[in-house]
Structure formats: C-alpha cells, structure tokens
Write an enzyme that holds these catalytic residues in place. Sequence first.
Site, short mmCIF file in Angstrom:
data_model
loop_
_atom_site.label_atom_id
_atom_site.label_comp_id
_atom_site.label_asym_id
_atom_site.label_seq_id
_atom_site.Cartn_x
_atom_site.Cartn_y
_atom_site.Cartn_z
N THR A 61 -11.02 34.01 71.11
CA THR A 61 -10.04 34.79 70.71
C THR A 61 -8.85 34.25 70.67
O THR A 61 -8.89 32.91 71.05
CB THR A 61 -10.11 36.15 71.43
OG1 THR A 61 -11.34 36.94 71.87
CG2 THR A 61 -9.17 37.18 71.17
N GLY A 65 -11.85 37.18 76.66
CA GLY A 65 -12.55 38.17 77.05
C GLY A 65 -12.17 39.03 77.92
O GLY A 65 -11.24 39.51 77.96
N THR A 115 -9.74 38.23 66.61
CA THR A 115 -10.91 37.48 67.21
C THR A 115 -11.98 37.66 66.11
O THR A 115 -12.08 38.63 65.16
CB THR A 115 -11.38 38.34 68.41
OG1 THR A 115 -12.70 37.58 69.03
CG2 THR A 115 -11.75 39.60 68.17
N VAL A 116 -13.23 37.01 66.26
CA VAL A 116 -14.32 36.93 65.62
C VAL A 116 -15.41 37.09 66.79
O VAL A 116 -16.73 37.09 66.36
CB VAL A 116 -14.74 35.93 64.67
CG1 VAL A 116 -13.83 35.99 63.40
CG2 VAL A 116 -14.71 34.38 65.41
#
Length: 573
Positions: free
Chosen positions: A371, A463, A389-390
């Site tokens: 991210t 995360g 993010t992806v």
Amino acid sequence: MNRFAIFVLALLLPVSAFAQSAAADARKPPGAAVASAHSLATEAGIQTLKQGGNAFDAAVAVSSVLSVVEPISSGLGGGGFFLLHDARTGKDVFVDARETAPAAATPDKYLDKTGGLDRDRAENGPWAAGIPGLPAALVHVAEQYGRLPLKQTLAPAIRIARDGFPVYGRFARGYAERSEVMQRYPGTREVFLRNGHAPKEGELFKQPELARTLELLAAKGFDGFYRGDTAKKLIAGVNKAGGHWTADELAGYRVKEREPLRFEYDGWDIVTAPPPSSGGIALAEMLQILEPWDLARLPQAERVHLVVEAMRRAFRDRTFYLGDPDFVKIPVKTLMDPDYAAGLRATIHPDKATPSDLLSGEPTPLEDEETTHFSIIDAEGNRAAVTQTVNLLFGSGLIPSGTGVLLNNEMDDFALKPGTPNAFGVMGYEANAPKPGKRMLSSMTPTFMSNADKVAVIGTPGGTRIITMVLLGMLGYADGLDAPQVAALKRYHHQWWPDVVDTERDALPADVVAALRAMGHVVTVPGEDNQGRRSSDAWGNMNTVLWDRRGNSLSAGSDPRNGVGKAEVLASP
C-alpha cells in the site's frame, strides 16, 4: 459573585475558548510540505502548489503519479481513503474510495471442488478484483476541493506514464515475485514485457496505454473512466479472463464522504479514519487505554508491554465488530467510549502478558502490506492524509488490454469463507463477508493530530501493521519528535492472533526482548525462528509532515526504509 455574573461568565467561557481555538487556526504555516513514497510524486505535489494549487490539488497530483510509478502498491485499478482538512472552514472530511464487490462475486465463486477456499481465484485474476474507486476519488477531490482543473493536476502523471521512469529495486523484485501471475494475461504482458523481458532496475518503464486512460480521465472526469471507451475495455478484459463485471456496476460506483472519527489523547485532538477502515476505532481504543500512564517515564520493557496489551485488545474488537458501515451495524460509540477503554485497561496485568486465548474469539483478518501513503500541508493550513492500495504485490496481476490499469485483488480482504485463513493466514467472519456493492474492511488509517502548538499529518502502508505503526508514530509525536524522526521510528506489532509480538530488526534491545519474554510474551526477532514464525527486517513506508505552530516551522519525513521516497518543505515566497 452574584448569579447573573456567574451566568454571564459561564456563557463567555466557551466563547473565549472558541476564540482562542479560532486564533490558533488563523495562524498559517510558513510554507508547505509534502512527503510521499516516490520522489517524482513529491515533486509533482510541490510543483502543483507552486502553480497556485492547494493541498487538495497537490493530493490529486501526488496520488495520480504514485498510481503510475508504484503499480506494486497502488493505482487507478485500486482504491483509497482521503482525509482532508479545509483550513478556511475548519471542516474535516473523509473521502471513502474503497473498492466494492461486484454482484457476481458471491462466496460460492471462491470455493474449490472440495468446498475449500480457492486461494488462486481469491488472489489472482478477474475474480480477485473489486470495482476500482481511486479514479472517482481523484475527480471528486479535484471538483469539490481543488482550485486547478483536472487536466493540470493529472498532467505530471500523464507525462511520466508516457515518457517513462527508471525502474527501482523494489519494483523489479516485486515483479520477479509475481511474474508467474503477471504473465498469464495478455494485457499485463503488453505492459510489463514490452521490451521482451521483465523490468530491470534502472531501465525506463513506459506505460502509453495508462497515459491514454489518464488523458480520458482528465478530459471527461468520472465518465472518462467509468463509462465510455475505458469502461468498455475494462469490462471486456475482466470478462474475457473469466470474471463478470457489468457496465452498470462501473457507472454506478460512487465515492462516499463520511464523517471522520474524533477523540482526544493527552491534550491532542485526533481526527482519523472511520469504517470501513478499522484503524480509527482501533487507535481510539489503544490510545484511551494507554492515556493514564506516563509512557515517556516508564522503563522501555514496561512501556512496550502496556502498548502491546492495548494493541491486543483493540484488534480483538476489530475482528468481531468492524466492516462496511452501510451493511453492518457497528457499535462505534461504545468502542470509542473512554469508559469502555477503562474496562479494557483494568484487565491488563502490569507485568504479565494476557494470553490471547483468554480474550474469547477467533483470529482477525489481515490486509496486505503493499500500500502507499502520502501527507501534505499547504501554506494556508489545508491538510491531506491519503492512503491508497491495490492490495497484494501488483494487485490481481490483471491489466485489461488497452487500459494500462492494473486491477486490485481486494476481494481477498473480505471473509470469502468464514473461519478460513486468507493470504496472510488469518480469518474473518460475517461482518466482513462479501455482498454486492459492499466495501471490504481495511486497515488504512490516514490521521491528523493537533494541539495548541503542533499539527501532524500521518499514515503508512503495512497491512494490519498500519494501525500499530500509526499508533507508534503518534506516540512519537506526543514524545516531542519531529517528522523525520517519527518516520524513522523502529516498529513492533501485536494483533491479538497469532499471539505474537513481531519486531523489526533492532527495534528492541536484547534486554527488553528478554524482559518481555519473561512476562509471557512471544517475541519474534529477525534472524531468529520463533515457533516457526519469522519477522521481516523492515516494515511500512511512513510519510508524515509536522507544522510546529509555536516556532512556525515545518518538517517532513519520508521513511528511510524506502529508497525512492522524498519529503520536501516549500518555503513561502
């Protein structure tokens, strides 16, 4: 003093306090500051400010450039959260551009022939991708809060996509790790194998299809991505690869403006991310649990023990209560109540770890580490904290041909099969189950913190570690650190389950690790193998800015763990 005088004084006191607050807000920074994960993005933000744009215009420029130069972490095929502060009105707003679940993406689609979770389908290709939200956010922020036309703020991203940028080490290593998936799809091969080989460090990486997609977005706004030529290509690419998107789903996507969460900690006013982010509620719980202790005066082992115990309890609540607020009733008031925090605090033993299995429940869902975050403050005092993010490295790996848009794999952030671990070995439940149009739970936590003397903008990728990294950064600001020092802080993390304290290399001295273990904590240290669990050397990529109002100075910090980030302060003319 007579009753009338007391009554008048009672009326005047709030006015006086408000006047002092207004006076503080009336002060302006001596310039502007931008910190992001890539020098080209920071430079685009600074240039936008020089051209007369505000922090929100700069946010569009930085976000779009990161979408070009950091496909490993974010992009037009993903989503994000924009936390904005308008200095003129004093208004804070949270722009939710999280991806949404396609109607066809029901839980049964992610099961294999034996009824187990199909990990490949959850992480890779068309079924892994939610409907993207970032392009809609760029349009919304530009139209509602910016000064400059979208054509101007997207110009740096268009130029860099067309002309290329040098491949950096993390990019090349990430591609090597995901190459098997990236090479499955024709549209992805067209972009990443354009030169006949995988991207090499130092090589110029060009994305003409992405440049064209950005040009359409700049020219036509929302319709340039969610309708028309780009939308047709996205749908065709997803469906040809075996997924199922519809034109109505794309055209029906909308960002949502939500009220940020607010609370106080030790004289600081905190403004942070509401659900579907889990970060703001977790921060409120953790900081309110910790507030009665003078952490700065405690021995390090005792301080870390208390912080870890606060992390443990907040992450337990994250598991059971949090999801998309449009689909799940979340007890926000209770979870952010200082009395609730006091009850949790009372369960902490001063020198013994609380085994996580004594806090009833099941493990919590994780979000990936790939991210990106950036922080901006302009010369008027406007602020932007943006995390986008992806999901996993290079998202789903799927680029629909002709678009240059690398799609996310955020569907894995849902609890696709209740009680079954996701890509990171953890589980989720009904509150985070997929439904058409629902937004998956996130840990992204863009945050503002301010007191009479200072204003900070902070956030990071990482995360579920995002939440604890932001927590440690906020404690660093509370201890008096500046922005570069906060960005460089060593990190540790606990998320309730697994019942482990993860640490970066050299984050804690050996005697502190020994003391924590003596209390009953399981602590992982890079280079050691503790119960089969290894800890990575470095986490996150924090980018943060600080305005010291007392000294009227700015500082900006870009994480030294990242070799291509940049923090820059622009002095007022």
